[in-house]
Design a protein around this motif. Structure first.
Motif, PDB file in Angstrom:
ATOM      1  N   GLU A   1      12.047  18.449  26.017  1.00 39.29           N
ATOM      2  CA  GLU A   1      13.556  18.789  26.170  1.00 39.29           C
ATOM      3  C   GLU A   1      14.291  17.543  26.603  1.00 39.29           C
ATOM      4  O   GLU A   1      15.283  17.329  26.278  1.00 39.29           O
ATOM      5  CB  GLU A   1      13.822  20.010  27.428  1.00 39.29           C
ATOM      6  CG  GLU A   1      15.198  20.482  27.335  1.00 39.29           C
ATOM      7  CD  GLU A   1      15.795  20.955  26.255  1.00 39.29           C
ATOM      8  OE1 GLU A   1      16.902  21.294  26.073  1.00 39.29           O
ATOM      9  OE2 GLU A   1      14.913  21.509  25.334  1.00 39.29           O
TER      10      GLU A   1
ATOM     11  N   GLU B   1      14.533  15.443  23.495  1.00 37.00           N
ATOM     12  CA  GLU B   1      15.345  16.065  22.388  1.00 37.00           C
ATOM     13  C   GLU B   1      16.999  15.834  22.680  1.00 37.00           C
ATOM     14  O   GLU B   1      17.667  15.551  22.043  1.00 37.00           O
ATOM     15  CB  GLU B   1      14.962  17.731  22.341  1.00 37.00           C
ATOM     16  CG  GLU B   1      16.030  18.227  21.399  1.00 37.00           C
ATOM     17  CD  GLU B   1      16.154  18.014  19.953  1.00 37.00           C
ATOM     18  OE1 GLU B   1      16.549  18.432  19.067  1.00 37.00           O
ATOM     19  OE2 GLU B   1      15.027  17.283  19.534  1.00 37.00           O
ATOM     20  N   ALA B   2      16.922  15.946  24.202  1.00 37.95           N
ATOM     21  CA  ALA B   2      18.544  15.883  24.486  1.00 37.95           C
ATOM     22  C   ALA B   2      19.040  14.396  24.232  1.00 37.95           C
ATOM     23  O   ALA B   2      20.042  14.212  23.848  1.00 37.95           O
ATOM     24  CB  ALA B   2      18.686  16.077  26.168  1.00 37.95           C
ATOM     25  N   ARG B   3      18.115  13.417  24.706  1.00 38.63           N
ATOM     26  CA  ARG B   3      18.568  11.975  24.446  1.00 38.63           C
ATOM     27  C   ARG B   3      18.520  11.777  22.855  1.00 38.63           C
ATOM     28  O   ARG B   3      19.616  11.181  22.399  1.00 38.63           O
ATOM     29  CB  ARG B   3      17.359  10.992  24.650  1.00 38.63           C
ATOM     30  CG  ARG B   3      17.465  10.742  26.193  1.00 38.63           C
ATOM     31  CD  ARG B   3      16.392   9.748  26.638  1.00 38.63           C
ATOM     32  NE  ARG B   3      14.840   9.724  26.344  1.00 38.63           N
ATOM     33  CZ  ARG B   3      13.976  10.500  26.891  1.00 38.63           C
ATOM     34  NH1 ARG B   3      14.262  11.014  28.073  1.00 38.63           N
ATOM     35  NH2 ARG B   3      12.729  10.777  26.354  1.00 38.63           N
ATOM     36  N   ARG B   4      17.757  12.127  21.863  1.00 39.63           N
ATOM     37  CA  ARG B   4      17.806  12.185  20.637  1.00 39.63           C
ATOM     38  C   ARG B   4      19.197  12.871  20.058  1.00 39.63           C
ATOM     39  O   ARG B   4      19.823  12.342  19.369  1.00 39.63           O
ATOM     40  CB  ARG B   4      16.664  12.935  19.989  1.00 39.63           C
ATOM     41  CG  ARG B   4      16.548  12.734  18.330  1.00 39.63           C
ATOM     42  CD  ARG B   4      15.537  13.404  17.620  1.00 39.63           C
ATOM     43  NE  ARG B   4      15.545  14.812  17.843  1.00 39.63           N
ATOM     44  CZ  ARG B   4      16.256  15.296  16.904  1.00 39.63           C
ATOM     45  NH1 ARG B   4      16.818  14.679  16.221  1.00 39.63           N
ATOM     46  NH2 ARG B   4      16.447  16.707  16.855  1.00 39.63           N
ATOM     47  N   THR B   5      19.439  14.077  20.425  1.00 37.84           N
ATOM     48  CA  THR B   5      20.699  14.582  19.973  1.00 37.84           C
ATOM     49  C   THR B   5      21.915  13.897  20.727  1.00 37.84           C
ATOM     50  O   THR B   5      23.061  14.286  19.975  1.00 37.84           O
ATOM     51  CB  THR B   5      20.839  16.153  20.080  1.00 37.84           C
ATOM     52  OG1 THR B   5      20.677  16.397  21.614  1.00 37.84           O
ATOM     53  CG2 THR B   5      19.591  16.775  19.379  1.00 37.84           C
ATOM     54  N   SER B   6      21.950  13.198  21.758  1.00 38.94           N
ATOM     55  CA  SER B   6      23.157  12.563  22.194  1.00 38.94           C
ATOM     56  C   SER B   6      23.540  11.333  21.598  1.00 38.94           C
ATOM     57  O   SER B   6      24.406  10.703  21.797  1.00 38.94           O
ATOM     58  CB  SER B   6      22.995  12.639  23.487  1.00 38.94           C
ATOM     59  OG  SER B   6      21.862  11.608  24.087  1.00 38.94           O
TER      60      SER B   6
ATOM     61  N   GLU C   1      25.381   9.147  15.350  1.00 35.51           N
ATOM     62  CA  GLU C   1      24.842   9.281  14.050  1.00 35.51           C
ATOM     63  C   GLU C   1      24.766   7.797  13.484  1.00 35.51           C
ATOM     64  O   GLU C   1      25.637   7.066  13.563  1.00 35.51           O
ATOM     65  CB  GLU C   1      25.574  10.119  13.221  1.00 35.51           C
ATOM     66  CG  GLU C   1      25.842  11.800  13.457  1.00 35.51           C
ATOM     67  CD  GLU C   1      24.063  12.279  13.190  1.00 35.51           C
ATOM     68  OE1 GLU C   1      23.571  11.980  12.349  1.00 35.51           O
ATOM     69  OE2 GLU C   1      23.731  12.912  14.327  1.00 35.51           O
TER      70      GLU C   1
END
Length: 120
Positions: free
Chosen positions: A100, A103-108, A111
């Protein structure tokens, strides 16, 4: 004094735990509990859902045996049952929390620029 029902460690089932942890909002709650202190009030969580939906998520986590809740005055305080979960399912909670966080680092992250990218 008001109390809430919690499963004993013997009553906690892997299916209920995995089902509860399948939801991203509930994983967010669990990760915040793991990263913070014990006894966090429900209002301490900034969740992108309504209050009634938030209450539902906390109830699912409690009924699955992942968190413990108790009243302090009118507030409900939440504690992660990490010791019980580590004993029953070694490594599971750590793996979920680490995934989790990743994932939080990746989606923050912003782009990547795609100008000039032709896709070939």
């Amino acid at each position: 004094m008001r109390t809430l029902a919690h499963p004993t460690s013997d009553e906690i089932q892997i299916d209920a735990v995995l089902s509860a942890l399948a939801d991203p909002i509930r994983r967010r709650i669990v990760t915040q509990l793991a990263d913070g202190h014990d006894d966090q009030a429900c209002i301490a969580f900034e969740l992108p859902v309504s209050k009634s939906t938030s209450t539902h998520h906390f109830r699912v986590l409690r009924e699955a045996g992942i968190i413990e809740q108790h009243y302090k005055g009118t507030a409900i305080l939440n504690t992660l049952r990490s010791g019980v979960l580590h004993e029953l399912f070694p490594g599971l909670l750590d793996a979920v929390i680490n995934a989790e966080r990743k994932e939080a680092r990746r989606t923050s992250l912003p782009e990547p620029a795609t100008a000039g990218f032709s896709g070939h």
